[in-house]
Design an enzyme around this catalytic site. Structure first.
Site, PDB file in Angstrom:
ATOM      1  N   ARG A 188      43.025  30.318  48.629  1.00 41.65           N
ATOM      2  CA  ARG A 188      44.072  31.051  48.549  1.00 41.65           C
ATOM      3  C   ARG A 188      45.163  30.793  47.586  1.00 41.65           C
ATOM      4  NH1 ARG A 188      44.335  33.057  54.189  1.00 41.65           N
ATOM      5  NH2 ARG A 188      46.337  33.791  53.867  1.00 41.65           N
ATOM      6  N   ASN A 206      53.748  31.456  53.253  1.00 38.36           N
ATOM      7  CA  ASN A 206      52.787  32.371  52.536  1.00 38.36           C
ATOM      8  C   ASN A 206      53.272  33.828  52.610  1.00 38.36           C
ATOM      9  OD1 ASN A 206      50.694  34.006  51.729  1.00 38.36           O
ATOM     10  ND2 ASN A 206      49.461  33.578  53.962  1.00 38.36           N
ATOM     11  N   GLY A 207      53.411  34.444  51.539  1.00 37.80           N
ATOM     12  CA  GLY A 207      53.823  36.081  51.593  1.00 37.80           C
ATOM     13  C   GLY A 207      55.087  36.083  50.437  1.00 37.80           C
ATOM     14  N   GLU A 247      30.724  45.845  38.677  1.00 43.37           N
ATOM     15  CA  GLU A 247      30.857  44.320  39.213  1.00 43.37           C
ATOM     16  C   GLU A 247      30.435  43.159  38.069  1.00 43.37           C
ATOM     17  OE1 GLU A 247      31.556  42.635  41.878  1.00 43.37           O
ATOM     18  OE2 GLU A 247      30.111  41.185  41.874  1.00 43.37           O
ATOM     19  N   LYS A 289      33.173  40.388  37.055  1.00 44.16           N
ATOM     20  CA  LYS A 289      32.764  38.838  37.333  1.00 44.16           C
ATOM     21  C   LYS A 289      32.829  38.064  35.971  1.00 44.16           C
ATOM     22  CE  LYS A 289      32.377  38.663  40.693  1.00 44.16           C
ATOM     23  NZ  LYS A 289      32.263  39.318  42.088  1.00 44.16           N
ATOM     24  N   GLU A 303      36.504  37.465  35.058  1.00 42.79           N
ATOM     25  CA  GLU A 303      37.084  36.642  36.209  1.00 42.79           C
ATOM     26  C   GLU A 303      36.789  35.133  35.758  1.00 42.79           C
ATOM     27  OE1 GLU A 303      35.586  37.574  40.077  1.00 42.79           O
ATOM     28  OE2 GLU A 303      37.335  36.945  41.339  1.00 42.79           O
ATOM     29  N   HIS A 327      31.579  59.376  24.859  1.00 42.79           N
ATOM     30  CA  HIS A 327      33.232  59.874  24.989  1.00 42.79           C
ATOM     31  C   HIS A 327      34.051  59.058  24.491  1.00 42.79           C
ATOM     32  CE1 HIS A 327      31.183  63.511  26.654  1.00 42.79           C
ATOM     33  NE2 HIS A 327      30.651  62.814  27.327  1.00 42.79           N
TER      34      HIS A 327
END
Ligand code: M6R
Length: 607
Positions: A27, A98-99, A479, A483, A486, A502
């Site tokens: 997290r 958290n937040g 995707e 990846k 990231e 284009h």
């Protein structure tokens, strides 16, 4: 974002909390800290950077005490320094949060005017100072906490401990998850049940606007005005041992190798193999009459939704709208009454997806969520959940959860098509057979490791990479590009192959490799023409194809990864695996932190 863990009991708290933080590191991992009560006084250890830094600090400077809270941070307000690391506090109280506290500036001004002295740049410290202010006015911890909670705006999960109050911990949440765990003569707080998995399987999930007062033997739930409420105790099925690396170098590598298993497990839940039929749980609404579907999600889950749109439109003939959740939630689109809202999320906690879910629900849209964490906030707020059975996904880069999402969406498409009369029994058998073939075809992908590493050597040298795909291979290209960005920090863009001429075609030269997903589907020839155009302009082509496409691709590709040929319907699921493996191999070659890439967190619980 951020992970919270706390314990009140009889055992040494800091090792328990530290272990919980290890499970919550997904997290956020900018900094971490723990506070305990030592002889009635608050003591804390905090360290910038990964949790290991806090671990090293605790080795040299242990933290005794049986009441403790801890935090692993993903910075929002204030740099990821030791000073800004949680727990924050004063001599009277320590908190972890958290937040985001949206009204923190106004509160801070007010508290500073009242004489409170702040030490950090964070929004979170406002909570500690506000509680401290009320404690200083003579209020008891519970009353001070409730008074403070009534002033907070934004999203938050909080745990607090209080000087001179051994064996007391208070938790609260609003628009951020918090779970209470029940032990023997000890009680726990955690951001999710995974954090608490080795400690207890008895959990209560707190609801928005809940406060909880915990002692080693007691739990008292209430609203912020102190009205008692009851929260059911549930048994979580999570196993404590489910998150080792099992000999792999990284969680991502392990999770990539779990693709065949996860696809198989997910199919098992949704398919009757004897009759080659999809069997879904009872629906709380009629799939035959939903006028349209609205798909929304973030990141990789959104790309899974894009594949789902191709399937639902072409096979079930269901009109589909799709948008990223962060846009949908503010777009105020006109929504047809009784539409199907399809929410997709690994964590079930992504703030934007959750907010979009609530927006859709308020507009009388039936909520069906495709989730991996089945005890998540989104699960609790959905009319129906279809689980992805991927098990805990620890690597920040999503892999197996993505193919599991596609697997669920494929089964759902079949069910909706059958209900709408656009798929006859023979058609259903054919599509189900294609899906049942996938686990073993997915296992074959790993034989392509050398070819993928050859491609990776080209990509690892590049500064920019172009990904191309057509039809359901376009989301696969998206995707792949996500990846790569990231985890390897290489700039990558994905385009629908037909769009290349284009604009992006002007980027093509020897330094910008082109990664194409081009299996032998009905759009193969079209994609091949686009690749020829790129080749004619000096582009270096790295192509993912299949046994049927390989012959024609080989003439123009510098490197090729050849997968087994599968039914068009199943192709995006299979073709995703090597694209993710490519990103992994590039990241390993570049020596980046594969499982915990910079600036990211697994679960994005802030807007
Ligand atoms: O938990 P969710 O599926 O809702 O997460 C959505 C995105 O944050 C997530 O897919 C993100 O894009 C991944 N890190 C991609 O690998």
């Amino acid at each position: 974002m951020c992970g919270i863990c706390g314990v009140v009991g009889l055992r040494h708290a800091s090792p328990i909390v530290f272990d919980g933080l290890r499970r919550l590191e997904y997290r956020g991992y900018d900094s971490a800290g723990i506070a305990t009560l030592v002889d009635g006084k608050i003591d804390r250890r905090r360290a910038a950077g990964k949790l290991d830094n806090l671990g090293a600090l605790l080795e040299t400077s242990p933290l005794p005490g049986t009441t403790g809270i801890g935090h692993t941070r993903w910075a929002t307000h204030g740099a990821p320094t030791t000073c800004n690391a949680h727990p924050h506090g004063t001599e009277r109280v320590a908190i972890v949060h958290n937040g985001i506290i949206e009204n923190f500036e106004a509160l801070r001004r007010e508290l500073e005017a009242a004489g409170q002295v702040f030490q950090t740049e964070t929004d979170s410290e406002t909570i500690a100072q506000l509680v401290d202010y009320h404690l200083a006015q003579g209020l008891a911890p519970k009353d001070a906490a409730l008074k403070a909670l009534q002033r907070l705006e934004g999203a938050y999960a909080i745990a607090m401990i209080f000087a001179e109050h051994e064996g007391l911990m208070i938790g609260a949440c609003h628009s951020a998850p918090l779970a209470v765990g029940y032990g023997d003569n000890e009680m726990f707080l955690g951001s999710d049940s995974l954090a608490l998995a080795p400690l207890t399987r008895r959990i209560s999930y707190m609801e928005d606007g809940d406060c909880v007062v915990l002692t080693p033997v007691g739990v008292e739930f209430m609203t912020f005005d102190g009205t008692p409420v009851r929260r059911a105790e549930q048994t979580t099925a999570l196993a404590a041992g489910a998150i080792g690396k099992d000999g792999y170098r990284h969680y991502m590598e392990k999770e990539l190798h779990e693709h065949p298993l996860v696809i198989g497990q997910t199919l098992q839940r949704m398919i009757d193999p004897a009759n080659r039929k999809v069997v879904l749980p009872d629906m709380p609404f009629d799939l035959a009459t939903v006028p349209r579907a609205v798909i929304t999600a973030c990141g990789s889950a959104f790309y899974a939704g894009m594949v789902g749109r191709y399937w639902l439109e072409s096979i079930a003939r269901l009109p589909v709208d799709i948008d990223v959740a962060s846009e949908l939630r503010y777009r105020d689109p006109p929504l047809a009454h009784g539409s199907l809202g399809l929410l997709i999320s690994q964590s079930g906690e992504t703030a934007d997806t959750l907010a979009a879910l609530r927006t859709l629900r308020q507009n009388a849209v039936h909520i069906l969520s495709v989730l991996n964490v089945e005890h998540s906030t989104m699960a609790r707020e959905s009319a129906l959940v279809l689980g992805t059975v991927a098990g805990p996904e620890i690597s920040v880069a999503s892999t197996k959860a993505f193919t599991a999402q596609l697997t669920v969406l494929a089964c759902l498409t079949i069910a909706i098509a059958r209900a709408r009369g656009t798929l006859d029994p023979l058609g259903e058998e054919e599509l189900v057979a294609a899906l049942l073939d996938l686990p073993s075809r997915a296992a074959d992908v790993f034989a392509q490791g050398d070819a993928i590493r050859r491609m990776a050597r080209v990509v690892a040298e590049a500064r920019d990479v172009l990904y191309l795909g057509r039809g359901s291979m376009f989301p696969v290209a998206l995707e792949g590009a996500l990846k790569l960005k990231e985890i390897s920090y290489i700039h990558a863009e994905a385009y629908a192959a037909g769009e290349m001429k284009h604009g992006p075609i002007s980027l093509i030269d020897r330094t910008v490799p082109i990664v194409a997903s081009a299996p032998f589907t009905p759009l193969f020839d079209k994609t091949l023409s686009n690749l020829q155009e790129a080749k004619a302009r000096g582009g270096r082509l790295l192509v993912f194809t299949d046994t049927k496409g390989a012959e024609r691709v080989s003439a123009i590709a510098e490197e090729m990864v050849v997968l087994p040929h599968v039914h068009d319907f199943a192709a995006p699921i299979l073709q995703t695996i090597p694209v993710q493996m490519l990103a992994y191999e590039v990241a390993v070659m570049k020596g980046t932190d594969v499982d915990q890439p910079r600036n990211l967190a697994k679960s994005v619980t802030v807007e």
